[in-house]
Design an enzyme around this catalytic site. Structure first.
Site, PDB file in Angstrom:
ATOM      1  N   GLN A 166       0.848  -1.195   0.000  1.00 45.78           N
ATOM      2  CA  GLN A 166       0.000   0.000   0.000  1.00 45.78           C
ATOM      3  C   GLN A 166       0.886   1.249   0.000  1.00 45.78           C
ATOM      4  OE1 GLN A 166      -2.154  -0.117   3.623  1.00 45.78           O
ATOM      5  NE2 GLN A 166      -3.451   1.638   3.169  1.00 45.78           N
ATOM      6  N   ARG A 167       0.441   2.272  -0.685  1.00 44.76           N
ATOM      7  CA  ARG A 167       1.247   3.490  -0.803  1.00 44.76           C
ATOM      8  C   ARG A 167       1.694   4.021   0.569  1.00 44.76           C
ATOM      9  NH1 ARG A 167       2.140   7.216  -4.854  1.00 44.76           N
ATOM     10  NH2 ARG A 167       0.720   6.240  -6.319  1.00 44.76           N
TER      11      ARG A 167
END
Lengths: 327, 181
Positions: B71-72
């Protein structure tokens, strides 16, 4: 090698010896009290998990095939099954009117738990499908309940990250939990809205209240101090699913569900777990999100331990006012 | 931090231990690959918050595989796991064409990292079971892999879902860097 074989042999002998001893004991007690094991359990244990789990163990361990299979009959066949058991055990229903009722309540719970596992498993196996209007509707409802004041600008949008999905389309995040993850999150947001919104808000900056202003200013640039609400919801769904399938949730459901536990009971349990996990996370005060699996494992162990107490019920605050039959 | 002490322990153990770092964007299939390597059930995967680690025995090697969430929000933490990495595995969702550019950028940044300099990189062109998956050759070209000169690299097509292309090829790629472990 031979000592291992010997040990195994001794263990097998011990097993049969104990089983035989147990049968003899039951026979003697039955003759003395004039009651069978099922009767003794119902008369001596108060209703709830303690009683239902003893009845379940007794039925499963019975030498009669009819009793063994009674825990997996169709719900509609329960009354007939009770009649059969009474007949088999030669219990006169006119002299023991309460017994049939008690047994029926237990059996409804036992059979209901098995059916709930099947229902939950079916939902878990159904992947999220963005072509399905019902799935889409539920996803949008989740957004509306969590963010009533900020409308979603597009179905594919970076906004989804605001409620803790990983990217611009939540559909890839449900994965192994399928529709079950969405059902749980949507239920939490719809029926326990205030808490869900609070947990979401805290998850974005859980340490805010405990930090000085200067510290907070520094931390603000570190985007990952909290956790991702929706993703954690999907992980907690996995936790709830494991508790259910392993049988650990029997304690809880046999205490709160008057008859068969339903999907709603499961979803309320999820709400409770989300709220409790959130409190646990804040108490643990982890350094950052990388500690998630450690904290989750510790939380899992704590819940398992609580469920070993036959009096335990995991009730979210909003369900607490509902009648807890057996408490 | 607890993590560093674990790492030191891993390193002090006898040789033949390989530290593998599994990176890539979210939904690339890293955790499925990890479970597939460890021959575990892959039907209950959830998005990774934080990281997972598994040790797998294979051909005299003890593989310590670190699977870090993609996930970013989590990507800034990747760097905490670079130290002492023997092999970098970078996983790409071959069907997610919209994010080829993003995944290429992340990979390029990783290859520029000082702590990962010279570390062999194995790129998995995952999800080949999907009809829309781009072939490994197309991905290699898009990512300009042929310009990598400072390390051993390899691209393999695979399906972590079916397990195809996962086991055998990983070992073959390991055989190359094994010399300078």
């Amino acid at each position: 090698m031979s000592s291992r074989k010997l040990r195994m042999f001794v263990q097998v002998c011990l097993y049969f010896y104990c089983k035989c001893l147990w049968r003899c004991l039951k026979f003697v007690v039955r003759k003395l009290t004039g009651q069978c094991e099922l009767q003794r359990i119902c008369y001596n244990t108060k209703p709830g998990a303690a009683r239902t789990m003893k009845i379940e163990a007794s039925l499963k361990g019975s030498k009669s095939k009819r009793l063994q299979t009674s825990v997996s009959v169709h719900p509609d066949a329960i009354e007939k099954t009770i009649d059969d058991i009474m007949e088999l055990k030669r219990i006169n229903p006119d002299i023991n009117p309460q017994l049939g009722v008690s047994l029926q309540a237990c059996l409804l719970q036992i059979v209901g738990y098995r059916n709930l596992i099947a229902e939950v498993e079916k939902l878990r196996r159904e992947p999220y499908d963005s072509e399905n209007p019902q799935h889409e509707e539920m996803l949008l409802k989740l957004w509306k309940c969590l963010k009533p004041n900020s409308p979603l600008k597009a179905r594919i949008s970076k906004q989804w990250c605001e409620i803790g999905f990983q990217g611009d389309d939540p559909k890839t995040d449900f994965r192994g939990m399928g529709l079950l993850g969405l059902y749980n999150l949507a239920y939490f947001a719809e029926w326990d809205t205030e808490i869900a919104q609070q947990v979401l808000s805290d998850s974005l900056h859980p340490k805010y209240s405990q930090l000085s202003k200067a510290e907070w200013e520094k931390k603000k640039f570190d985007k990952a101090i909290g956790y991702s609400f929706a993703i954690v919801g999907i992980n907690i769904t996995d936790l709830a699913y494991n508790l259910l399938v392993s049988g650990a949730l029997k304690t809880h459901f046999y205490n709160v569900a008057p008859e068969a536990p339903t999907l709603t009971h499961f979803q309320q349990t999820f709400c409770y777990l989300m709220h409790e996990f959130h409190k646990f996370w804040i108490e643990e005060d982890p350094l950052d999100i990388m500690e998630f699996n450690r904290v989750r494992e510790k939380f899992h162990k704590q819940i398992l331990k609580q469920l070993q107490n036959p009096e335990m019920a995991l009730c979210p605050h909003f369900a607490a006012s509902e009648s807890l039959i057996n408490m | 931090m607890g993590l560093l002490s674990i790492l030191r322990k891993l390193k002090s153990a006898p040789d033949q231990e390989v530290r593998i770092l599994l990176l890539g964007l979210d939904n690339a299939g890293k955790t499925t690959l990890l479970k597939q390597l460890a021959s575990e059930d892959i039907s209950h995967i959830t998005p990774t918050q934080g990281f997972n680690i598994k040790s797998v025995q294979s051909q005299g090697f003890k593989l310590n595989v670190w699977d870090i969430g993609g996930q970013r929000k989590i990507r800034p933490y990747w760097r905490n796991y670079f130290e002492n990495t023997d092999v970098l595995i970078y996983v790409i969702d071959s069907a997610d064409r919209k994010r080829f550019e993003e995944t290429g950028q992340e990979l390029a940044e990783l290859l520029d990292e000082e702590k990962l300099s010279g570390v062999p990189v194995l790129i998995f062109a995952n999800k080949q079971d999907l009809l829309t998956a781009a072939p490994a050759s197309e991905i290699a070209e898009g990512l300009n892999l042929h310009t990598i000169r400072d390390r051993v690299w390899q691209i393999q097509s695979c399906s972590a879902l079916s397990g195809e292309g996962v086991q055998v090829r990983l070992w073959r790629s390991l055989a190359v860097p094994a010399g300078h472990l």
